[in-house]
Motif scaffolding. Structure first.
Motif, PDB file in Angstrom:
ATOM      1  N   ILE A   3      24.210 -78.205  -9.577  1.00  0.00           N
ATOM      2  CA  ILE A   3      23.154 -77.712  -8.702  1.00  0.00           C
ATOM      3  C   ILE A   3      21.837 -78.297  -9.178  1.00  0.00           C
ATOM      4  O   ILE A   3      21.437 -78.104 -10.325  1.00  0.00           O
ATOM      5  CB  ILE A   3      23.139 -76.185  -8.683  1.00  0.00           C
ATOM      6  CG1 ILE A   3      24.501 -75.698  -8.157  1.00  0.00           C
ATOM      7  CG2 ILE A   3      21.983 -75.661  -7.854  1.00  0.00           C
ATOM      8  CD1 ILE A   3      24.744 -74.241  -8.226  1.00  0.00           C
ATOM      9  N   ILE A  14      23.621 -79.303  -3.836  1.00  0.00           N
ATOM     10  CA  ILE A  14      24.825 -78.783  -4.490  1.00  0.00           C
ATOM     11  C   ILE A  14      25.909 -79.850  -4.413  1.00  0.00           C
ATOM     12  O   ILE A  14      26.264 -80.301  -3.319  1.00  0.00           O
ATOM     13  CB  ILE A  14      25.285 -77.477  -3.821  1.00  0.00           C
ATOM     14  CG1 ILE A  14      24.164 -76.434  -3.935  1.00  0.00           C
ATOM     15  CG2 ILE A  14      26.578 -76.987  -4.440  1.00  0.00           C
ATOM     16  CD1 ILE A  14      24.390 -75.188  -3.129  1.00  0.00           C
ATOM     17  N   LEU A  35      27.515 -69.433  -6.839  1.00  0.00           N
ATOM     18  CA  LEU A  35      26.166 -69.524  -6.268  1.00  0.00           C
ATOM     19  C   LEU A  35      25.303 -68.345  -6.674  1.00  0.00           C
ATOM     20  O   LEU A  35      24.110 -68.491  -6.914  1.00  0.00           O
ATOM     21  CB  LEU A  35      26.233 -69.663  -4.753  1.00  0.00           C
ATOM     22  CG  LEU A  35      26.792 -70.997  -4.265  1.00  0.00           C
ATOM     23  CD1 LEU A  35      26.864 -71.029  -2.750  1.00  0.00           C
ATOM     24  CD2 LEU A  35      25.980 -72.168  -4.772  1.00  0.00           C
ATOM     25  N   VAL A  39      22.566 -69.849  -9.107  1.00  0.00           N
ATOM     26  CA  VAL A  39      21.411 -70.093  -8.250  1.00  0.00           C
ATOM     27  C   VAL A  39      20.724 -68.805  -7.824  1.00  0.00           C
ATOM     28  O   VAL A  39      19.623 -68.815  -7.314  1.00  0.00           O
ATOM     29  CB  VAL A  39      21.844 -70.876  -6.983  1.00  0.00           C
ATOM     30  CG1 VAL A  39      20.665 -71.274  -6.144  1.00  0.00           C
ATOM     31  CG2 VAL A  39      22.647 -72.091  -7.360  1.00  0.00           C
TER      32      VAL A  39
END
Length: 181
Positions: A3, A14, A35, A39
């Protein structure tokens, strides 16, 4: 997954880990846990969209002023130049854009959080994209920024005039558009 923040750090490139052999390939294109942990994408995806367009079609720059959508975008056939424009007046990146090439070959995805306009230009003979959204489509809240707004200055690298819908031809300039706080 690798990422990478773009020049607007909230927009993320990504890159999945791809397993290939003589039979083909496999990769994990979406993992909520990854994710969320890597993130901090905490929104849930509620809708998947599939779009097919021919070469030189330019779609966008679209956003929803209410029910703003985060989008996780990937090309599954062909190649597109995918663009996000920051429409958050509270952001130091307000009015700035970032663009990346997404293709079936590179298998990269772009995370565009809520608060951005989104658009893309088809670079190949045709392209199909899949994208997940964090809110439902609400046509009454949809807005369009004109694709060639000089204040934003997106470098589409066009060699001819793009193919546009009537809605996209009628987009507003950033200075007169509804934007986010």
């Amino acid at each position: 997954m690798k990422i990478t923040p773009t020049k607007i750090p909230d927009v993320l490139l990504i890159e999945p880990k791809i397993f290939s052999d003589e039979r083909g390939f496999f990769y994990e294109s979406y993992n909520q846990k990854t994710l969320f942990n890597q993130v901090n994408i905490t929104q849930h995806f509620v809708q998947d969209n599939h779009s097919r367009s021919v070469k030189n079609v330019l779609r966008g720059l679209h956003y929803q002023i209410n029910q703003p959508q985060g989008k996780l975008i990937k090309a599954i056939l062909g190649e597109i130049f995918d663009v996000a424009v920051d429409l958050r007046t509270s952001s130091q990146y307000f009015g700035q854009w970032v663009g990346v090439n997404l293709s079936a070959e590179n298998k990269q995805q772009l995370w565009i959080p809520p608060g951005f306009a989104h658009g893309f230009l088809v670079l190949s003979d045709y392209a199909e994209i899949l994208y997940k959204t964090t809110d439902f489509y609400a046509p009454e809240h949809e807005r369009t920024i004109i694709w060639n707004d000089p204040e934003i200055g997106i470098n589409w690298s066009l060699t001819e005039s793009p193919i546009l819908s009537a809605k996209d031809q009628a987009g507003k300039y950033l200075k007169s558009a509804e934007v986010y706080p």
